[in-house]
Design a protein around this motif. Sequence first.
Motif, PDB file in Angstrom:
ATOM      1  N   GLU A 193     -14.453 -17.604   7.013  1.00 55.66           N
ATOM      2  CA  GLU A 193     -14.579 -16.747   5.834  1.00 55.66           C
ATOM      3  C   GLU A 193     -14.190 -15.307   6.152  1.00 55.66           C
ATOM      4  N   ALA A 194     -14.508 -14.867   7.379  1.00 59.88           N
ATOM      5  CA  ALA A 194     -14.166 -13.501   7.767  1.00 59.88           C
ATOM      6  C   ALA A 194     -12.652 -13.299   7.772  1.00 59.88           C
ATOM      7  N   GLU A 195     -11.904 -14.318   8.189  1.00 68.32           N
ATOM      8  CA  GLU A 195     -10.447 -14.223   8.182  1.00 68.32           C
ATOM      9  C   GLU A 195      -9.911 -14.162   6.753  1.00 68.32           C
ATOM     10  N   VAL A 196     -10.492 -14.987   5.872  1.00 67.72           N
ATOM     11  CA  VAL A 196     -10.082 -14.967   4.466  1.00 67.72           C
ATOM     12  C   VAL A 196     -10.342 -13.588   3.858  1.00 67.72           C
ATOM     13  N   ASP A 197     -11.516 -13.042   4.113  1.00 63.13           N
ATOM     14  CA  ASP A 197     -11.859 -11.717   3.580  1.00 63.13           C
ATOM     15  C   ASP A 197     -10.910 -10.649   4.098  1.00 63.13           C
ATOM     16  N   ASP A 198     -10.537 -10.752   5.372  1.00 66.47           N
ATOM     17  CA  ASP A 198      -9.622  -9.768   5.959  1.00 66.47           C
ATOM     18  C   ASP A 198      -8.247  -9.838   5.301  1.00 66.47           C
ATOM     19  N   VAL A 199      -7.732 -11.047   5.116  1.00 64.30           N
ATOM     20  CA  VAL A 199      -6.420 -11.207   4.498  1.00 64.30           C
ATOM     21  C   VAL A 199      -6.454 -10.716   3.050  1.00 64.30           C
ATOM     22  N   ARG A 200      -7.517 -11.027   2.341  1.00 62.62           N
ATOM     23  CA  ARG A 200      -7.628 -10.583   0.944  1.00 62.62           C
ATOM     24  C   ARG A 200      -7.692  -9.057   0.854  1.00 62.62           C
ATOM     25  N   ALA A 201      -8.401  -8.440   1.772  1.00 62.15           N
ATOM     26  CA  ALA A 201      -8.486  -6.970   1.771  1.00 62.15           C
ATOM     27  C   ALA A 201      -7.122  -6.354   2.043  1.00 62.15           C
ATOM     28  N   ARG A 202      -6.386  -6.932   2.995  1.00 62.22           N
ATOM     29  CA  ARG A 202      -5.052  -6.411   3.290  1.00 62.22           C
ATOM     30  C   ARG A 202      -4.092  -6.668   2.139  1.00 62.22           C
ATOM     31  N   GLU A 203      -4.278  -7.789   1.443  1.00 62.28           N
ATOM     32  CA  GLU A 203      -3.451  -8.092   0.273  1.00 62.28           C
ATOM     33  C   GLU A 203      -3.692  -7.061  -0.835  1.00 62.28           C
ATOM     34  N   ALA A 204      -4.959  -6.707  -1.052  1.00 64.06           N
ATOM     35  CA  ALA A 204      -5.279  -5.721  -2.085  1.00 64.06           C
ATOM     36  C   ALA A 204      -4.668  -4.366  -1.744  1.00 64.06           C
ATOM     37  N   ALA A 205      -4.746  -3.974  -0.475  1.00 60.73           N
ATOM     38  CA  ALA A 205      -4.158  -2.691  -0.059  1.00 60.73           C
ATOM     39  C   ALA A 205      -2.642  -2.720  -0.213  1.00 60.73           C
ATOM     40  N   ASN A 206      -2.022  -3.846   0.131  1.00 61.43           N
ATOM     41  CA  ASN A 206      -0.576  -3.969  -0.004  1.00 61.43           C
ATOM     42  C   ASN A 206      -0.157  -3.947  -1.472  1.00 61.43           C
ATOM     43  N   SER A 207      -0.953  -4.600  -2.332  1.00 64.99           N
ATOM     44  CA  SER A 207      -0.652  -4.586  -3.767  1.00 64.99           C
ATOM     45  C   SER A 207      -0.720  -3.164  -4.317  1.00 64.99           C
ATOM     46  N   ALA A 208      -1.696  -2.394  -3.872  1.00 69.88           N
ATOM     47  CA  ALA A 208      -1.806  -1.002  -4.320  1.00 69.88           C
ATOM     48  C   ALA A 208      -0.584  -0.202  -3.888  1.00 69.88           C
ATOM     49  N   ARG A 209      -0.097  -0.463  -2.677  1.00 68.07           N
ATOM     50  CA  ARG A 209       1.099   0.238  -2.197  1.00 68.07           C
ATOM     51  C   ARG A 209       2.324  -0.141  -3.028  1.00 68.07           C
ATOM     52  N   LEU A 210       2.472  -1.443  -3.305  1.00 67.46           N
ATOM     53  CA  LEU A 210       3.615  -1.887  -4.100  1.00 67.46           C
ATOM     54  C   LEU A 210       3.560  -1.313  -5.517  1.00 67.46           C
ATOM     55  N   ALA A 211       2.349  -1.185  -6.051  1.00 66.82           N
ATOM     56  CA  ALA A 211       2.206  -0.593  -7.386  1.00 66.82           C
ATOM     57  C   ALA A 211       2.612   0.880  -7.366  1.00 66.82           C
ATOM     58  N   GLU A 212       2.215   1.596  -6.341  1.00 69.29           N
ATOM     59  CA  GLU A 212       2.582   3.001  -6.227  1.00 69.29           C
ATOM     60  C   GLU A 212       4.095   3.167  -6.098  1.00 69.29           C
ATOM     61  N   GLU A 213       4.734   2.227  -5.435  1.00 68.13           N
ATOM     62  CA  GLU A 213       6.189   2.275  -5.262  1.00 68.13           C
ATOM     63  C   GLU A 213       6.938   1.829  -6.522  1.00 68.13           C
ATOM     64  N   GLY A 214       6.219   1.242  -7.473  1.00 68.57           N
ATOM     65  CA  GLY A 214       6.856   0.762  -8.694  1.00 68.57           C
ATOM     66  C   GLY A 214       7.407  -0.639  -8.598  1.00 68.57           C
ATOM     67  N   SER A 215       7.094  -1.355  -7.519  1.00 66.68           N
ATOM     68  CA  SER A 215       7.586  -2.730  -7.351  1.00 66.68           C
ATOM     69  C   SER A 215       6.695  -3.743  -8.055  1.00 66.68           C
ATOM     70  N   LEU A 216       5.391  -3.521  -7.999  1.00 68.29           N
ATOM     71  CA  LEU A 216       4.427  -4.399  -8.660  1.00 68.29           C
ATOM     72  C   LEU A 216       3.971  -3.719  -9.943  1.00 68.29           C
TER      73      LEU A 216
END
Length: 200
Positions: free
Chosen positions: A17-40
């Motif tokens: 579960e800790a690995e799943v939580d880590d990947v999900r947290a990194r996914e959320a941070a990456n999504s925020a970056r893509l949104a700021e760049e205008g890609s997402l």
Amino acid sequence: MEFLVTMTTTVPAGTPEAEVDDVRAREAANSARLAEEGSLLRLWRPPLQPGEWRSLGLFEAPDAKWLEETLAGMPLRIWRSDEVTPLAPHPNDPGPAASDGGADSPEFFVLFVVDPAKGGPADAFKEATAAEAVRTRELAAEGHLARLWRLPGDGRALGLWRAGSPEEMRDILGTLPLTPWLTTETTPLTAHPSDPASRP
């Protein structure tokens, strides 16, 4: 160019579960970056079965190759498969600004398939097509129609709509002049925690 991406995640059995939580947290941070760049541009959740993990994303990219490189760099891609649908401009599209906000209003995707031979004479279809453009502008002004795209294949389109309930959405669709020529499929959407439209 805009693309709709259906993202389906299957976490391998036994993954800590800790690995799943880590990947999900990194996914959320990456999504925020893509949104700021205008890609997402947007993220939604469609109806899900128990245990199902699926999201719908609206992306902006120069081309399909660039998009694939972007998707491949997302942390959840290690467990995820992506189905990409290119979206082409539709003459009745209200425009990207109309899809901003609206987080408090229930949203729906509606797939439209137009069959000119289905509803009556060619002249009637032509008149209904002209009236459809007028009606979609009205619905956009009322805040119901947010976006409209052409899909691959003849007579296929996808709309992003807002309505208070599935019943209201059905009633709105019933006011479209092209209704006798249309087959529709409505998908209710729910909020995604990483949706750029929900960010302050």
